[in-house]
Design a protein around this motif. Structure first.
Motif, PDB file in Angstrom:
ATOM      1  N   MET A 192     -49.415 -20.142  47.110  1.00 38.88           N
ATOM      2  CA  MET A 192     -48.184 -19.413  47.396  1.00 38.88           C
ATOM      3  C   MET A 192     -48.150 -18.982  48.859  1.00 38.88           C
ATOM      4  O   MET A 192     -49.190 -18.714  49.463  1.00 38.88           O
ATOM      5  CB  MET A 192     -48.078 -18.162  46.511  1.00 38.88           C
ATOM      6  N   VAL A 193     -46.962 -18.890  49.396  1.00 37.23           N
ATOM      7  CA  VAL A 193     -46.728 -18.293  50.711  1.00 37.23           C
ATOM      8  C   VAL A 193     -46.279 -16.857  50.471  1.00 37.23           C
ATOM      9  O   VAL A 193     -45.620 -16.564  49.463  1.00 37.23           O
ATOM     10  CB  VAL A 193     -45.663 -19.087  51.490  1.00 37.23           C
ATOM     11  N   LEU A 194     -46.631 -15.960  51.374  1.00 37.64           N
ATOM     12  CA  LEU A 194     -46.349 -14.535  51.192  1.00 37.64           C
ATOM     13  C   LEU A 194     -45.340 -14.026  52.213  1.00 37.64           C
ATOM     14  O   LEU A 194     -45.215 -14.571  53.310  1.00 37.64           O
ATOM     15  CB  LEU A 194     -47.637 -13.721  51.310  1.00 37.64           C
ATOM     16  N   ASP A 195     -44.631 -12.962  51.830  1.00 39.76           N
ATOM     17  CA  ASP A 195     -43.716 -12.265  52.738  1.00 39.76           C
ATOM     18  C   ASP A 195     -43.917 -10.772  52.504  1.00 39.76           C
ATOM     19  O   ASP A 195     -43.690 -10.274  51.403  1.00 39.76           O
ATOM     20  CB  ASP A 195     -42.268 -12.663  52.463  1.00 39.76           C
ATOM     21  N   PHE A 196     -44.355 -10.053  53.536  1.00 38.24           N
ATOM     22  CA  PHE A 196     -44.754  -8.650  53.387  1.00 38.24           C
ATOM     23  C   PHE A 196     -43.650  -7.694  53.814  1.00 38.24           C
ATOM     24  O   PHE A 196     -42.942  -7.939  54.789  1.00 38.24           O
ATOM     25  CB  PHE A 196     -46.010  -8.385  54.219  1.00 38.24           C
ATOM     26  N   ARG A 197     -43.517  -6.571  53.084  1.00 35.50           N
ATOM     27  CA  ARG A 197     -42.555  -5.515  53.416  1.00 35.50           C
ATOM     28  C   ARG A 197     -43.234  -4.146  53.258  1.00 35.50           C
ATOM     29  O   ARG A 197     -44.013  -3.953  52.321  1.00 35.50           O
ATOM     30  CB  ARG A 197     -41.337  -5.565  52.493  1.00 35.50           C
ATOM     31  N   ALA A 198     -42.892  -3.209  54.128  1.00 39.79           N
ATOM     32  CA  ALA A 198     -43.488  -1.865  54.028  1.00 39.79           C
ATOM     33  C   ALA A 198     -42.588  -0.824  54.681  1.00 39.79           C
ATOM     34  O   ALA A 198     -42.959  -0.200  55.677  1.00 39.79           O
ATOM     35  CB  ALA A 198     -44.869  -1.840  54.660  1.00 39.79           C
ATOM     36  N   THR A 199     -41.393  -0.609  54.132  1.00 35.51           N
ATOM     37  CA  THR A 199     -40.513   0.444  54.613  1.00 35.51           C
ATOM     38  C   THR A 199     -40.947   1.782  54.004  1.00 35.51           C
ATOM     39  O   THR A 199     -41.715   1.814  53.033  1.00 35.51           O
ATOM     40  CB  THR A 199     -39.071   0.163  54.197  1.00 35.51           C
ATOM     41  N   PRO A 200     -40.470   2.903  54.530  1.00 32.89           N
ATOM     42  CA  PRO A 200     -40.788   4.194  53.905  1.00 32.89           C
ATOM     43  C   PRO A 200     -40.391   4.242  52.423  1.00 32.89           C
ATOM     44  O   PRO A 200     -41.122   4.805  51.604  1.00 32.89           O
ATOM     45  CB  PRO A 200     -39.971   5.193  54.736  1.00 32.89           C
ATOM     46  N   ALA A 201     -39.244   3.649  52.076  1.00 31.85           N
ATOM     47  CA  ALA A 201     -38.813   3.641  50.674  1.00 31.85           C
ATOM     48  C   ALA A 201     -39.767   2.833  49.803  1.00 31.85           C
ATOM     49  O   ALA A 201     -40.077   3.217  48.664  1.00 31.85           O
ATOM     50  CB  ALA A 201     -37.394   3.077  50.571  1.00 31.85           C
ATOM     51  N   ILE A 202     -40.241   1.704  50.329  1.00 30.57           N
ATOM     52  CA  ILE A 202     -41.188   0.882  49.577  1.00 30.57           C
ATOM     53  C   ILE A 202     -42.500   1.629  49.382  1.00 30.57           C
ATOM     54  O   ILE A 202     -43.072   1.640  48.277  1.00 30.57           O
ATOM     55  CB  ILE A 202     -41.419  -0.460  50.291  1.00 30.57           C
ATOM     56  N   LEU A 203     -43.002   2.266  50.439  1.00 36.94           N
ATOM     57  CA  LEU A 203     -44.260   3.010  50.329  1.00 36.94           C
ATOM     58  C   LEU A 203     -44.116   4.173  49.359  1.00 36.94           C
ATOM     59  O   LEU A 203     -45.035   4.457  48.573  1.00 36.94           O
ATOM     60  CB  LEU A 203     -44.697   3.500  51.702  1.00 36.94           C
ATOM     61  N   ASN A 204     -42.995   4.853  49.383  1.00 35.56           N
ATOM     62  CA  ASN A 204     -42.744   5.927  48.426  1.00 35.56           C
ATOM     63  C   ASN A 204     -42.814   5.390  46.998  1.00 35.56           C
ATOM     64  O   ASN A 204     -43.353   6.044  46.088  1.00 35.56           O
ATOM     65  CB  ASN A 204     -41.368   6.543  48.697  1.00 35.56           C
ATOM     66  N   PHE A 205     -42.305   4.192  46.810  1.00 34.32           N
ATOM     67  CA  PHE A 205     -42.262   3.560  45.484  1.00 34.32           C
ATOM     68  C   PHE A 205     -43.655   3.135  45.036  1.00 34.32           C
ATOM     69  O   PHE A 205     -44.113   3.489  43.943  1.00 34.32           O
ATOM     70  CB  PHE A 205     -41.332   2.350  45.553  1.00 34.32           C
ATOM     71  N   VAL A 206     -44.357   2.366  45.880  1.00 37.81           N
ATOM     72  CA  VAL A 206     -45.654   1.812  45.459  1.00 37.81           C
ATOM     73  C   VAL A 206     -46.744   2.866  45.402  1.00 37.81           C
ATOM     74  O   VAL A 206     -47.777   2.663  44.743  1.00 37.81           O
ATOM     75  CB  VAL A 206     -46.095   0.644  46.367  1.00 37.81           C
ATOM     76  N   ASN A 207     -46.533   3.998  46.068  1.00 39.41           N
ATOM     77  CA  ASN A 207     -47.532   5.062  46.041  1.00 39.41           C
ATOM     78  C   ASN A 207     -47.301   6.066  44.922  1.00 39.41           C
ATOM     79  O   ASN A 207     -48.041   7.045  44.801  1.00 39.41           O
ATOM     80  CB  ASN A 207     -47.543   5.804  47.387  1.00 39.41           C
ATOM     81  N   GLY A 208     -46.283   5.843  44.116  1.00 39.36           N
ATOM     82  CA  GLY A 208     -45.944   6.782  43.051  1.00 39.36           C
ATOM     83  C   GLY A 208     -46.988   6.844  41.943  1.00 39.36           C
ATOM     84  O   GLY A 208     -47.563   5.828  41.557  1.00 39.36           O
ATOM     85  N   GLY A 209     -47.203   8.014  41.431  1.00 40.15           N
ATOM     86  CA  GLY A 209     -48.182   8.202  40.367  1.00 40.15           C
ATOM     87  C   GLY A 209     -47.819   7.501  39.073  1.00 40.15           C
ATOM     88  O   GLY A 209     -48.700   7.186  38.267  1.00 40.15           O
ATOM     89  N   GLU A 210     -46.513   7.279  38.843  1.00 45.34           N
ATOM     90  CA  GLU A 210     -46.073   6.601  37.624  1.00 45.34           C
ATOM     91  C   GLU A 210     -45.669   5.151  37.888  1.00 45.34           C
ATOM     92  O   GLU A 210     -44.863   4.578  37.154  1.00 45.34           O
ATOM     93  CB  GLU A 210     -44.894   7.353  37.005  1.00 45.34           C
ATOM     94  N   LEU A 211     -46.249   4.558  38.921  1.00 50.76           N
ATOM     95  CA  LEU A 211     -45.911   3.178  39.269  1.00 50.76           C
ATOM     96  C   LEU A 211     -46.063   2.239  38.083  1.00 50.76           C
ATOM     97  O   LEU A 211     -45.240   1.337  37.879  1.00 50.76           O
ATOM     98  CB  LEU A 211     -46.792   2.708  40.433  1.00 50.76           C
ATOM     99  N   ALA A 212     -47.098   2.430  37.291  1.00 48.68           N
ATOM    100  CA  ALA A 212     -47.350   1.555  36.142  1.00 48.68           C
ATOM    101  C   ALA A 212     -46.223   1.622  35.116  1.00 48.68           C
ATOM    102  O   ALA A 212     -46.029   0.676  34.351  1.00 48.68           O
ATOM    103  CB  ALA A 212     -48.675   1.921  35.484  1.00 48.68           C
ATOM    104  N   ARG A 213     -45.459   2.709  35.118  1.00 51.15           N
ATOM    105  CA  ARG A 213     -44.338   2.820  34.172  1.00 51.15           C
ATOM    106  C   ARG A 213     -43.073   2.197  34.736  1.00 51.15           C
ATOM    107  O   ARG A 213     -42.549   1.212  34.201  1.00 51.15           O
ATOM    108  CB  ARG A 213     -44.065   4.289  33.826  1.00 51.15           C
ATOM    109  N   TYR A 214     -42.589   2.738  35.851  1.00 54.10           N
ATOM    110  CA  TYR A 214     -41.270   2.300  36.309  1.00 54.10           C
ATOM    111  C   TYR A 214     -41.275   0.911  36.926  1.00 54.10           C
ATOM    112  O   TYR A 214     -40.262   0.225  36.911  1.00 54.10           O
ATOM    113  CB  TYR A 214     -40.631   3.328  37.249  1.00 54.10           C
ATOM    114  N   SER A 215     -42.409   0.454  37.450  1.00 50.42           N
ATOM    115  CA  SER A 215     -42.431  -0.886  38.041  1.00 50.42           C
ATOM    116  C   SER A 215     -42.470  -1.986  36.987  1.00 50.42           C
ATOM    117  O   SER A 215     -42.110  -3.129  37.264  1.00 50.42           O
ATOM    118  CB  SER A 215     -43.643  -1.039  38.971  1.00 50.42           C
ATOM    119  N   GLN A 216     -42.911  -1.637  35.780  1.00 53.21           N
ATOM    120  CA  GLN A 216     -43.067  -2.634  34.726  1.00 53.21           C
ATOM    121  C   GLN A 216     -41.933  -2.603  33.705  1.00 53.21           C
ATOM    122  O   GLN A 216     -42.003  -3.276  32.675  1.00 53.21           O
ATOM    123  CB  GLN A 216     -44.402  -2.420  34.014  1.00 53.21           C
TER     124      GLN A 216
END
Length: 686
Positions: free
Chosen positions: A272-296
């Protein structure tokens, strides 16, 4: 949200298309479709659709009523009239009386009803447009609307929010039943300005292009305003390590974990080829304590599933001093993702009678706490699309959680959409090129051989990075290849420059699979009289430059764990020295043995090392002045010098490029030197 309609621009579109005998309605349909398509908060990458009902002459010259609807998968931001195929309207409207209608029947009827037989397939939602009575119909997946309707009580919220201005359609999979349901809800309240498709999107309509478009803007604005009321803070940050590894260290590991061996071709990998993103909104999202719930929880709109899968991969946070731990964790996370997907497929396929064939189970989006998100695809374009949609989903889910709780469609509904043949058809069925999913780095790419090699690899499907000490030269060559080609300044005599260039390649593409170490320069002089400084200068570029490049590439390849290919431009001087050419030939001879050493040391890791032994190629190395000088040294004419081989043929940069490409494709060849010189027995190795 503000209207983008400008009277002068609309008139300019009418005038421009009139010169091509395209009517006012279709011209304005193209104009407002582009207005919708250029706003990523409304649609992305082929999503959404628009239509206009008008009259056109058929092949016999008779005027017929048609529906011009966006072609399936076409990008609204750049549509032209040809991207809105015209379909006879009457046969489509007759279908509304049917109780059921299969997908293939729809396809046959719409193809048979096309005014132009070679036109692209119309949108999968063509019947939704046909069954509504309005001249202009617009359909988008507006972020704000999705945040409202992706709630457990989304229908109720919309009924209150739009209060008669828009009808609310319960979730129905796109196709015949959605078209019928939407038409019935519209007919019950024909004065509405639009329809809210629960868990799906929004439709607006009107008798004019501007009316339909500005109704879309108005209804989406209401949703945006609703999202600003009674918001709660999201998300509570999880406990993360104090230090997070950089993208250049993480991406190759992730990429390797998301690669799979090709079962019927030993040594081949599906990468696979990758494309990376890291905006403040993305970091807020991926750093969330309930990531396993809302991301899935599922997709934000069914339209995304073919590009992003129904849920993303989530890994542990990568710590810079514990990358071996991250590599194990990433591998385990991908294995669990694949197992989950396979279980999902088996369960759902049983439900539908075992008639489906499984799609690729690898993730298309990866969330890395502390770092950001990656889109994954078989090309940079595909990876970018996945990343765009994932970034869009982050915004939608964040807003949904801020005013309530995000809820997607059910697993059954996701499967039905993901494995719907009409949806899969949007991706096309073109055969993959041989280097699809691979990333190639070419040094000395501003010169003739490097540029030809980069072009050949790109044509074979690879993502290419062109490195050269002259950045402008690399940029010019990259521009000629296409927008995905990357140009970077790199001085191979500097370890720092090489390290930084390879780190940038990894940040952009995710890793490295093939390196063509081509940078070099030729110095002349009788070896017993040459200045030592000149000899050292030649070794620095023509030997150590290759070593630095290969060393940087091997580090990345070992992190990926999927093998790789090191290719070196050695030159015939390595085995057949020419007069007064020792300063060039000696480091090239050392490089020949460098190739073999890499083959010996890294063969067990699946890393192949090969070389091309070329001679007398017009390039930055063999300038007109240089050719004249070498011809004089050999006592022959310039023409005879260039074609002075057994075949009597001049060797070109493209010939050398094809030799490198051949070596890249040969999975069971290492330690090889391919001679491209028209025939020179003195330079033959065997």
């Amino acid at each position: 949200m503000k209207s983008g309609w400008v009277d002068s621009e609309a008139q300019a579109a009418i005038d421009r298309y009139a010169r091509a005998r395209i009517g006012r309605d279709l011209a304005l349909r193209v104009y407002t479709t582009r207005l919708l398509g250029r706003d990523p908060k409304l649609v992305l990458h082929g999503g959404g659709n628009t239509s206009v009902k008008t009259t056109m002459p058929d092949l016999f010259g008779d005027q017929v009523t048609v529906l011009c609807v966006k072609g399936s998968g076409s990008d609204m931001a750049s549509v032209e009239p040809a991207d809105l195929p015209a379909v006879r309207l009457d046969p489509l409207r007759k279908l509304r009386s049917r109780g059921t209608l299969g997908d293939q029947d729809i396809v046959r009827i719409q193809r048979a009803s096309l005014l132009e037989a070679t036109a692209p397939n119309p949108s999968v939602e063509i019947l939704l447009h046909a069954f509504l009575p309005h001249t202009f119909v617009d359909h988008t997946h507006a972020n704000a609307v999705l945040s409202i309707i992706d709630q457990p009580d989304g229908e109720m919220i919309c009924s209150e929010l739009y209060d008669g201005r828009a009808g609310v359609v319960p979730y129905v999979m796109p196709g015949f039943l959605l078209a019928k349901t939407a038409a019935e809800i519209h007919d019950a309240k024909p004065a509405v300005e639009g329809l809210i498709l629960h868990k799906h999107g929004i439709v607006t309509f009107g008798d004019g292009a501007r009316e339909a478009y500005e109704r879309m803007i108005a209804l989406v604005t209401l949703a945006e305003e609703r999202l600003q009321k009674n918001r709660k803070a999201v998300f509570v940050t999880a406990h993360l390590p104090q230090a997070i590894a950089p993208v250049a260290a993480v991406a190759p590991i992730l990429r390797g974990a998301c690669s799979r061996k090709v079962e019927n071709r030993e040594g081949a990998w599906r990468r696979m080829v990758l494309d990376f993103r890291a905006t403040p909104a993305i970091l807020n999202f991926v750093n969330g304590g309930e990531l396993a719930r809302y991301s899935q929880a599922g997709v934000v709109t069914p339209d995304h599933t073919i590009r992003t899968k129904n849920w993303p991969l989530v890994t542990a946070a990568p710590e810079p001093d514990r990358m071996d731990d991250f590599k194990r964790a990433a591998g385990a996370a991908v294995a669990a993702f694949v197992e989950r997907y396979q279980d999902y497929f088996a369960r759902q396929n049983l439900r539908v009678g075992g008639i489906k064939r499984p799609l690729d189970p690898l993730p298309r989006v990866a969330l890395i706490p502390g770092l950001g998100l990656f889109g994954l695809g078989r090309s940079k374009k595909e990876a970018g699309i996945a990343a765009d949609l994932a970034q869009c989903a982050v915004e939608i889910v964040t807003d949904a959680e801020a005013v309530g709780r995000f809820q997607s469609i059910s697993e059954d509904e996701m499967f039905d959409m993901e494995y719907w043949p009409l949806e899969q058809a949007k991706l096309g069925a073109a055969a993959e090129k041989p280097l699809a999913g691979q990333i190639a780095v070419i040094t000395g790419a501003g010169g003739a051989i490097g540029a030809a090699t980069a072009s050949a690899f790109a044509a074979a499907g690879a993502e290419v990075a062109l490195l050269d000490v002259d950045r402008r030269a690399a940029e010019d060559k990259a521009e000629a290849i296409g927008p995905a080609a990357l140009a970077l300044a790199c001085d191979v005599t500097s370890a720092t420059s090489v390290r930084e260039a390879f780190a940038r390649v990894v940040e952009i593409f995710g890793g490295v699979d093939i390196v063509v170490s081509n940078a070099g320069a030729a110095w002349q002089g009788r070896i017993g009289e040459v200045d030592e400084e000149l000899l050292r200068k030649s070794f620095e570029l023509n030997f150590y430059g290759h070593q630095r490049v290969a060393q940087a590439a091997v580090k990345i390849m070992l992190a990926q764990g999927t093998g790789g290919c090191l290719l070196f431009n050695v030159s015939k001087q390595a085995v057949n020295p020419g007069p007064n050419f020792g300063p060039y030939g000696l480091p090239k001879a050392a490089t020949l043995f460098l190739v073999r050493q890499y083959a010996v040391d890294y063969g067990a890791a699946g890393i192949r090392a090969n070389a091309v032994n070329a001679d007398r190629v017009r390039s930055g190395l063999l300038t007109d002045a240089f050719i004249a000088d070498r011809a004089k040294a050999r006592g022959v004419s310039e023409k005879d010098y260039l074609s002075g081989n057994l075949l009597g043929r001049e060797v070109t940069a493209e010939d050398v490029a094809q030799a490198f490409l051949h070596q890249a494709l040969e999975l069971k060849t290492t330690g090889d030197v391919t001679t491209v010189d028209g025939g020179n027995i003195a330079a033959a190795l065997r």
